[in-house]
Write a protein that holds these residues in place. Structure first.
Motif, PDB file in Angstrom:
ATOM      1  N   ARG B  58       0.840  -1.191   0.000  1.00 24.95           N
ATOM      2  CA  ARG B  58       0.000   0.000   0.000  1.00 24.95           C
ATOM      3  C   ARG B  58       0.882   1.252   0.000  1.00 24.95           C
ATOM      4  O   ARG B  58       1.868   1.307   0.767  1.00 24.95           O
ATOM      5  N   GLY B  63      -1.958   5.109   4.642  1.00 34.51           N
ATOM      6  CA  GLY B  63      -2.069   4.633   6.023  1.00 34.51           C
ATOM      7  C   GLY B  63      -2.809   3.319   6.116  1.00 34.51           C
ATOM      8  O   GLY B  63      -2.437   2.345   5.459  1.00 34.51           O
ATOM      9  N   ASP B  64      -3.868   3.303   6.939  1.00 30.84           N
ATOM     10  CA  ASP B  64      -4.631   2.061   7.131  1.00 30.84           C
ATOM     11  C   ASP B  64      -5.841   1.967   6.206  1.00 30.84           C
ATOM     12  O   ASP B  64      -6.706   1.107   6.394  1.00 30.84           O
ATOM     13  N   LYS B  65      -5.933   2.821   5.237  1.00 31.30           N
ATOM     14  CA  LYS B  65      -7.066   2.780   4.299  1.00 31.30           C
ATOM     15  C   LYS B  65      -6.927   1.536   3.420  1.00 31.30           C
ATOM     16  O   LYS B  65      -6.059   1.464   2.547  1.00 31.30           O
ATOM     17  N   ALA B  66      -7.789   0.574   3.666  1.00 27.97           N
ATOM     18  CA  ALA B  66      -7.644  -0.718   2.989  1.00 27.97           C
ATOM     19  C   ALA B  66      -8.386  -0.789   1.660  1.00 27.97           C
ATOM     20  O   ALA B  66      -8.081  -1.620   0.816  1.00 27.97           O
ATOM     21  N   THR B 118      -2.500  -7.580   2.826  1.00 21.80           N
ATOM     22  CA  THR B 118      -3.523  -7.167   3.809  1.00 21.80           C
ATOM     23  C   THR B 118      -3.064  -7.403   5.244  1.00 21.80           C
ATOM     24  O   THR B 118      -3.668  -6.894   6.172  1.00 21.80           O
ATOM     25  N   ARG B 119      -2.045  -8.193   5.411  1.00 14.19           N
ATOM     26  CA  ARG B 119      -1.486  -8.422   6.744  1.00 14.19           C
ATOM     27  C   ARG B 119       0.017  -8.244   6.664  1.00 14.19           C
ATOM     28  O   ARG B 119       0.632  -8.902   5.803  1.00 14.19           O
ATOM     29  N   ALA B 121      -1.727  -4.966   8.908  1.00 13.93           N
ATOM     30  CA  ALA B 121      -2.884  -4.154   8.560  1.00 13.93           C
ATOM     31  C   ALA B 121      -2.520  -2.913   7.752  1.00 13.93           C
ATOM     32  O   ALA B 121      -3.362  -2.362   7.046  1.00 13.93           O
ATOM     33  N   ASN B 122      -1.273  -2.476   7.827  1.00 12.89           N
ATOM     34  CA  ASN B 122      -0.891  -1.285   7.064  1.00 12.89           C
ATOM     35  C   ASN B 122      -0.572  -1.612   5.609  1.00 12.89           C
ATOM     36  O   ASN B 122      -0.207  -0.737   4.835  1.00 12.89           O
ATOM     37  N   ARG B 124       1.883  -3.132   4.355  1.00 11.25           N
ATOM     38  CA  ARG B 124       3.316  -3.025   4.036  1.00 11.25           C
ATOM     39  C   ARG B 124       4.040  -4.262   4.543  1.00 11.25           C
ATOM     40  O   ARG B 124       3.629  -4.876   5.530  1.00 11.25           O
TER      41      ARG B 124
END
Lengths: 273, 328
Positions: B58, B63-66, B118-119, B121-122, B124
């Motif tokens: 990402r 950030g954490d915007k999935a 996706t894991r 959560a960020n 990265r």
């Protein structure tokens, strides 16, 4: 004479009927099930024609590199080359150590992939068939549903399959020019290959390949051989990504002068990020 | 302040609606009952594409915007392709658009995610453990010191031995994105278009005996958990390094893949990678794949690999020039 012909015809017919009713693995749809790991057991990859043992391409390998003798797999013994095509066969043979596509780890094409001395796996589903070969990661999908012409030539070609009774017939076209064995026998990109796979019992397939290539041969000709199921426990295709074994042959002259060969044989870098 | 509160609550509502939509969509996918093979396994075979404009990791600024919203996705899909490895176009012969290689020129699989990962959560990659980072740095320095000495010093993909996207785990790649799944009783084959590598995966109730041998793509075996094919892979060759590392996984390194048919023309591919010698936490992600209406064509990499010898030839010429020194 007529009686003899009739008897022979009866025997042939009986043999065919028996073959069709043999106890062979079948899919739920009733077609012969070719799934499994198979391998040719002959010397065709050394030379598809009948041949005695001769010195191999690299004398320094001693008997390990010798051309093993073979009774041949070509119907009638000799490939019907046109006279004009023989000189290329001879030139290939003279340069086989460096020019054989197998030495360079090129995809082997059809039919050579079948009788390389390595196993291959037939994966037969309800609707399609895939053949995965151990050598060079070669793979073919046999199109059973909507046959089509090859859009462009490739090393393994385009395969269209259909059933004739219990025999899987595969028409292969769009093949690059390639060698047929380590002795320089070859076929052009104009060839069309018709393969016939017939399961004769649980552990054997009768394999035939007819090569039609008017640019090189005076008539279509056929090679045939049995294929044997690899029955040992744990039998599986192994990795034979042969590229790394061809690099010194192909690119060794480009090594940095004085560079340590041993150090580079196992590079620290992987395939990148 | 009122405007800020309004904007904040609007974002909250939008997020809720998006989550609801995704949950509904996921629920619908879970309800899909895959057709069966004649021997009773869920049918997953076919030629799929995973062509996407979703980056593996990402972008940091998200950030954490999935997930993107539908509107954001529309805007993105019309924008120039996101590529992780940028190429400076210096040669007219590699204008990708001329060859239909730009992602927007071929079937694109819709995916609202902002990253394949996706894991954590960020989205990265987790950092390497400090000791692994030190080993990786040393290995990379050693490799770079001799990077052009010979063919054997070049990366595996330049040598046509293995491309990183082939995995496991599989990863979307910018072009030649087809993946073919074939099934027979007892086996699933996963074939990647580039570079025609077929993983023949035995199906079993427990891990088969692989004889302690490693393979370039590891020893894979699979089993069905309901309609999901679960593939476990260990024993990846120590000549293969995972993403972000110049050293291989250790003996406890493992990749778990999960393949689930989610609709008549779609499957979901999930993956988890773990290795306590490299990372403190596992990492993983997922992406959808869609049936392609195109057959998978042969990608003969090594046979046409003029790039590798030309690279070495160029370096050798450069060395000769350097050794000769400047012209007088």
């Amino acid at each position: 004479m007529r009686t003899i012909v009739c008897v022979l015809a009866l025997i042939a017919c009986t043999d065919r009927v028996l073959a069709q009713h043999a106890d062979i693995p079948r899919t739920r749809a009733g077609k012969p099930d070719l799934s499994g790991i198979w391998q040719a057991l002959n010397e065709a990859d050394w030379n598809v024609e009948p041949h005695v043992a001769v010195q191999g391409a690299t004398e320094m390998l001693g008997a390990i590199g010798a051309v093993a003798p073979g009774i041949g797999v070509v119907d009638g013994g000799a490939i019907p080359y046109l006279p004009s095509a023989l000189s290329q066969r001879d030139a290939n043979r003279s340069h086989r150590r460096t020019e054989d596509p197998e030495a360079k780890c090129f995809l082997p094409g059809v039919p050579r992939a079948t009788y390389l001395p390595y196993p291959f796996q037939i994966v037969q589903s309800d609707t399609g068939i895939m053949i995965v070969y151990e050598f060079a990661g070669a793979v073919r999908t046999i199109n059973m549903k909507s046959p089509g012409e090859a859009p462009v030539d490739s090393w393994m070609g385009v395969s269209n399959g259909h059933w004739e009774g219990d025999t899987l017939v595969v028409e292969v076209s769009g093949l690059n020019a390639n060698w047929l064995d380590r002795s320089g026998n070859y076929a052009s990109e104009a060839r069309r290959v018709t393969e016939r796979y017939t399961v004769t019992d649980a552990d054997h397939i009768r394999y035939e390949a007819t090569i039609d290539d008017p640019s090189l041969f005076s008539r279509p000709w056929t090679l045939r051989m049995p294929l044997y199921r690899r029955v040992e426990p744990g039998a599986r295709l192994m990795d034979f990504r042969c590229v790394e074994f061809a690099e010194e042959l192909m690119y060794g002259d480009l090594r940095k002068p004085g560079a340590d060969k041993a150090a580079s044989d196992k590079p620290a870098a992987g395939p990148g990020k | 302040m009122a405007m800020q509160r309004h904007a904040s609550s609007s974002r909250f509502v939008a997020t809720l609606l998006l989550l609801l939509a995704l949950a509904t969509s996921a629920g619908a996918a879970e309800k899909y009952k895959a057709p069966r093979t004649s021997w009773g396994d869920p049918l997953i075979e076919g030629v799929y594409t995973n062509n996407t404009n979703v980056p593996f990791e990402r972008p940091v600024d998200l950030g954490d915007k999935a997930f993107y919203s539908e509107q954001e996705y529309e805007v993105r899909s019309k924008a120039p392709a996101v590529v992780e490895t940028t190429t400076t176009v210096t040669d007219v012969h590699y204008q990708t658009a001329d060859f239909g290689l730009d992602p927007d020129q071929s079937q694109m699989v819709k995916n609202l995610r902002t990253s394949i990962l996706t894991r954590p959560a960020n989205g990265r990659m987790p950092p390497l453990r400090p000791d692994a980072q030190r080993r990786s740095d040393a290995a990379r320095a050693a490799q770079q010191a001799h990077a052009f000495d010979s063919a054997q010093n070049r990366p595996l993909q330049e040598r046509c031995l293995l491309w990183a996207h082939e995995g496991p785990p599989l990863r979307p790649v910018g072009y030649n994105t087809l993946v073919q799944l074939a099934q027979t009783r007892g086996y699933v084959v996963l074939l990647t278009e580039m570079i025609h590598d077929a993983r023949v995966i035995p199906l079993a109730k427990s891990r088969p005996d692989f004889g302690g041998l490693t393979r370039w793509q590891g020893n894979s075996w699979g089993h069905w958990e309901g309609d999901t094919l679960v593939i476990e892979t260990t024993g990846i060759s120590d000549r293969v390094t995972p993403r972000g590392s110049s050293v291989p996984m250790g003996p406890e390194g493992k990749v778990i893949e999960r393949i689930t048919r989610t609709g008549p023309k779609s499957i979901r591919y999930e993956f988890t990678v773990s290795d306590p010698s490299l990372w403190d936490v596992p990492w993983g992600g997922e992406f959808p794949m869609e049936l392609s209406d195109q057959p998978l064509f042969e990608y003969a990499c090594h046979e046409g690999n003029y790039g590798l010898p030309n690279t070495l030839r160029g370096i050798r010429e450069e060395e000769k020039t350097r050794n000769r020194g400047p012209r007088q």
